[in-house]
Design an enzyme around this catalytic site. Structure first.
Site, PDB file in Angstrom:
ATOM      1  N   CYS A  56       0.866  -1.117  -0.105  1.00 41.58           N
ATOM      2  CA  CYS A  56      -0.008   0.022  -0.141  1.00 41.58           C
ATOM      3  C   CYS A  56       0.878   1.043  -0.062  1.00 41.58           C
ATOM      4  CB  CYS A  56      -0.915   0.081   1.005  1.00 41.58           C
ATOM      5  SG  CYS A  56      -2.204  -1.410   1.075  1.00 41.58           S
ATOM      6  N   HIS A  81      -3.365   7.605   2.221  1.00 40.11           N
ATOM      7  CA  HIS A  81      -3.734   6.177   1.776  1.00 40.11           C
ATOM      8  C   HIS A  81      -5.150   5.875   2.446  1.00 40.11           C
ATOM      9  CE1 HIS A  81      -3.973   1.804   0.935  1.00 40.11           C
ATOM     10  NE2 HIS A  81      -3.636   1.646   2.304  1.00 40.11           N
ATOM     11  N   ASN A 115     -10.143  -0.138   0.252  1.00 37.68           N
ATOM     12  CA  ASN A 115      -8.852  -0.049   0.170  1.00 37.68           C
ATOM     13  C   ASN A 115      -8.164  -0.662  -1.310  1.00 37.68           C
ATOM     14  OD1 ASN A 115      -5.832  -0.404   0.412  1.00 37.68           O
ATOM     15  ND2 ASN A 115      -5.923  -1.242   2.630  1.00 37.68           N
TER      16      ASN A 115
HETATM   17  N1  COA Z   1     -18.665  -8.159   9.538  1.00 42.58           N
HETATM   18  C1  COA Z   1     -18.883  -8.234  10.884  1.00 42.58           C
HETATM   19  N2  COA Z   1     -17.955  -8.523  11.973  1.00 42.58           N
HETATM   20  C2  COA Z   1     -16.989  -8.582  11.972  1.00 42.58           C
HETATM   21  C3  COA Z   1     -16.263  -8.610  10.443  1.00 42.58           C
HETATM   22  C4  COA Z   1     -17.064  -8.339   9.402  1.00 42.58           C
HETATM   23  N3  COA Z   1     -16.772  -8.028   8.219  1.00 42.58           N
HETATM   24  N4  COA Z   1     -14.960  -8.653  10.396  1.00 42.58           N
HETATM   25  C5  COA Z   1     -14.689  -8.871  11.874  1.00 42.58           C
HETATM   26  N5  COA Z   1     -15.785  -9.028  12.747  1.00 42.58           N
HETATM   27  C6  COA Z   1     -16.097  -9.191  14.072  1.00 42.58           C
HETATM   28  C7  COA Z   1     -14.920 -10.076  14.463  1.00 42.58           C
HETATM   29  O1  COA Z   1     -14.872 -11.300  14.400  1.00 42.58           O
HETATM   30  C8  COA Z   1     -14.868  -9.609  16.094  1.00 42.58           C
HETATM   31  O2  COA Z   1     -16.065 -10.068  16.727  1.00 42.58           O
HETATM   32  P1  COA Z   1     -15.742 -10.631  18.201  1.00 42.58           P
HETATM   33  O3  COA Z   1     -15.664  -9.375  18.995  1.00 42.58           O
HETATM   34  O4  COA Z   1     -16.892 -11.565  18.363  1.00 42.58           O
HETATM   35  O5  COA Z   1     -14.450 -11.524  18.133  1.00 42.58           O
HETATM   36  C9  COA Z   1     -15.446  -8.080  16.034  1.00 42.58           C
HETATM   37  O6  COA Z   1     -15.871  -7.864  14.645  1.00 42.58           O
HETATM   38  C10 COA Z   1     -14.308  -6.915  16.035  1.00 42.58           C
HETATM   39  O7  COA Z   1     -13.408  -7.333  15.262  1.00 42.58           O
HETATM   40  P2  COA Z   1     -11.862  -6.455  15.367  1.00 42.58           P
HETATM   41  O8  COA Z   1     -11.094  -7.003  14.449  1.00 42.58           O
HETATM   42  O9  COA Z   1     -11.347  -6.315  16.529  1.00 42.58           O
HETATM   43  O10 COA Z   1     -12.442  -5.142  14.891  1.00 42.58           O
HETATM   44  P3  COA Z   1     -11.808  -3.738  14.547  1.00 42.58           P
HETATM   45  O11 COA Z   1     -12.682  -2.695  15.245  1.00 42.58           O
HETATM   46  O12 COA Z   1     -10.511  -3.846  14.815  1.00 42.58           O
HETATM   47  O13 COA Z   1     -11.915  -3.497  13.013  1.00 42.58           O
HETATM   48  C11 COA Z   1     -10.526  -3.686  11.043  1.00 42.58           C
HETATM   49  C12 COA Z   1     -11.392  -4.385  12.055  1.00 42.58           C
HETATM   50  C13 COA Z   1     -10.055  -4.787  10.236  1.00 42.58           C
HETATM   51  C14 COA Z   1     -11.550  -2.745  10.361  1.00 42.58           C
HETATM   52  C15 COA Z   1      -9.488  -2.943  11.588  1.00 42.58           C
HETATM   53  O14 COA Z   1      -8.763  -3.530  12.510  1.00 42.58           O
HETATM   54  C16 COA Z   1      -8.608  -2.105  10.645  1.00 42.58           C
HETATM   55  O15 COA Z   1      -9.142  -1.474   9.851  1.00 42.58           O
HETATM   56  N6  COA Z   1      -7.293  -2.471  10.536  1.00 42.58           N
HETATM   57  C17 COA Z   1      -6.451  -1.904   9.872  1.00 42.58           C
HETATM   58  C18 COA Z   1      -6.676  -2.545   8.415  1.00 42.58           C
HETATM   59  C19 COA Z   1      -5.925  -1.899   7.424  1.00 42.58           C
HETATM   60  O16 COA Z   1      -5.772  -0.684   7.232  1.00 42.58           O
HETATM   61  N7  COA Z   1      -5.257  -2.640   6.536  1.00 42.58           N
HETATM   62  C20 COA Z   1      -4.602  -2.083   5.473  1.00 42.58           C
HETATM   63  C21 COA Z   1      -3.421  -1.225   5.768  1.00 42.58           C
HETATM   64  S1  COA Z   1      -2.519  -1.002   4.445  1.00 42.58           S
END
Ligand code: COA
Length: 319
Positions: free
Chosen positions: A113, A246, A276
C-alpha cells in the site's frame, strides 16, 4: 531541479460491489462495515481485466491531462502488488500496451500500500538528477484476485482500481521531499504468504491481516512520517493545504488528521467509494480531487501511506 506533477488520471472497473452485496456473501452487515471502516462500496475488476489494463486507462488520462505527447515519456514506474504475471513486470507490459515498446525504461516497485509513495519518490530521484525528463508513475491493483471471499475480516476492506501521474523535470518547485521507511520484522501481520514452486502454489494465496496490529502501527507511523516531512521543510500543519492519505480505513485517516490537528475539510477522502485499493489508492484520490478542482496552483500537499512490509512513507509537494 525539481520534479513536478503535470497530469493525473485514474480508472475504476465498472462493477461495483456494495456492502449489501457483501451481506449476501459473508456474515457481515452494512452497519458494521461503515462504522468500522467508512467503506460503502468498492469496484471489482472483470474476469479478464488485469492490473496493466486498469493502468492503461489511468495512464492515457494522465498523459492527456499533462498535455505532452506519448513519446516524451522516458520512464515508466508501476507500483503494484497484483502484477499481471510473476514476470515480466507490469510496467513493461503497460509500456507495450501504451505503444512505447523499446522506447523507455520500465520497472515495477513493490511496497504494497506504500507502493505509490515509493514509486513517486524513485521517479523524483531520476528526474531531479537529470537522468529523465518525463516519468509516468502508476499505482494499479486487482486485489480482488488475492482476497478470500469467504473471510469477512478481509473481504469487506479491499477494491480494485488504478491511478497515474505524469511527473516532469522542472525548475519550478514540485516535490519538496520524500521520506521512506520499512520494518521488515513486521512482515507476518499483513501478507499473502503463498509462492509459486514447482508448478504449484505453496502457502496461502490470500491476504492475511492482523487488523488490530496493523491499525495501531498505521496510526503511529503515519503521524511520525508526517511530522518528519513537515520538519524537513520547516513546516507545521497550518502550512499543509491538503492531506492525501492512503485510503485504508476512515478511522485511521481521522486519527491521523486529529493527531496533526488538520481539519477533515483539508483531507481527501475516497475510501467510502473505493475501499482500500492498496498502491492505487493515493493516485486515485489525487486524481479525483484534482479533477474536482480542489487543488490550487502552489498548494502544499502531503501524501502519505502505510502497508505490508510494514512499509510507510510520505511526500510533501507543491501543486
Ligand atoms: N463483519 C462483521 N463482524 C466482523 C467483521 C465483518 N466484516 N470482521 C470482523 N468482525 C468481528 C470480529 O469477528 C470480532 O468479533 P468478536 O468480538 O465476536 O470476536 C469483532 O468484529 C471485532 O473485530 P476486530 O478485528 O477487533 O474489529 P476492529 O474494530 O479492529 O476492526 C478492522 C477491524 C480490520 C476494520 C480494523 O482492525 C482495521 O481497519 N485495521 C487496519 C486494516 C488496514 O488498514 N489494513 C491495510 C493497511 S494498508
Amino acid at each position: 531541479m525539481y520534479s513536478r506533477i503535470i497530469g493525473t488520471g485514474s480508472h475504476l472497473p465498472e462493477k461495483v460491489l456494495s456492502n449489501q452485496d457483501l451481506e449476501r456473501m459473508v456474515d457481515t452487515s452494512h452497519e458494521w462495515i461503515v462504522t468500522r471502516t467508512g467503506i460503502v462500496e468498492r469496484h471489482i475488476a472483470g474476469e479478464n481485466e488485469l492490473a496493466s489494463d486498469l493502468a492503461l486507462h489511468a495512464s492515457r488520462k494522465a498523459i492527456e491531462a499533462a498535455g505532452i505527447s506519448l513519446n516524451e515519456i522516458d520512464l515508466v514506474i508501476v507500483a503494484t502488488t497484483t502484477s499481471d504475471m510473476l514476470f515480466p513486470s507490469t510496467a513493461a507490459i503497460l509500456q507495450s500496451k501504451l505503444g512505447l515498446a523499446n522506447h523507455c525504461a520500465a520497472f515495477d516497485v513493490q511496497a504494497v500500500c506504500t507502493g505509490f509513495i515509493y514509486a513517486l519518490s524513485t521517479a523524483d530521484c531520476y528526474l531531479k538528477s537529470g537522468r529523465y525528463r518525463h516519468a509516468l508513475v502508476v499505482g494499479t491493483e486487482v486485489l480482488s484476485r488475492i482476497i478470500d471471499w469467504t473471510d469477512r475480516s478481509t473481504c469487506v476492506l479491499f477494491g480494485d482500481g488504478a491511478g497515474a501521474v505524469v511527473l516532469k523535470a522542472d525548475s519550478e518547485a514540485g516535490i519538496l521531499s520524500s521520506h521512506l521507511h520499512a520494518d521488515g520484522s513486521q512482515n507476518p501481520i499483513l501478507a499473502v504468504p503463498g509462492r509459486v514452486c514447482n508448478g504449484k502454489i505453496e502457502g496461502s494465496p490470500f491476504v492475511y491481516m492482523s487488523g488490530n496490529a496493523v491499525f495501531k502501527i498505521a496510526v503511529n507511523v503515519l503521524e511520525q512520517v508526517a511530522e518528519e516531512a513537515m520538519h524537513a521543510n520547516g513546516m507545521t500543519p497550518s502550512d499543509i493545504d491538503w492531506l492525501v492519505p492512503h485510503q485504508a480505513n476512515i478511522r485511521i485517516i481521522e486519527a491521523t488528521a486529529k493527531k496533526l490537528s488538520l481539519d477533515m475539510a483539508r483531507v481527501v477522502v475516497t475510501v467510502d467509494r473505493h475501499g482500500n485499493t492498496s498502491a492505487a489508492s493515493i493516485p486515485l484520490a489525487l486524481d479525483e480531487a484534482a479533477r474536482e478542482g480542489k487543488f490550487k496552483k502552489g498548494d502544499t500537499l502531503l501524501l502519505e501511506g502505510v502497508g505490508g512490509g510494514i512499509t510507510w512513507g510520505a511526500i510533501l509537494l507543491k501543486w
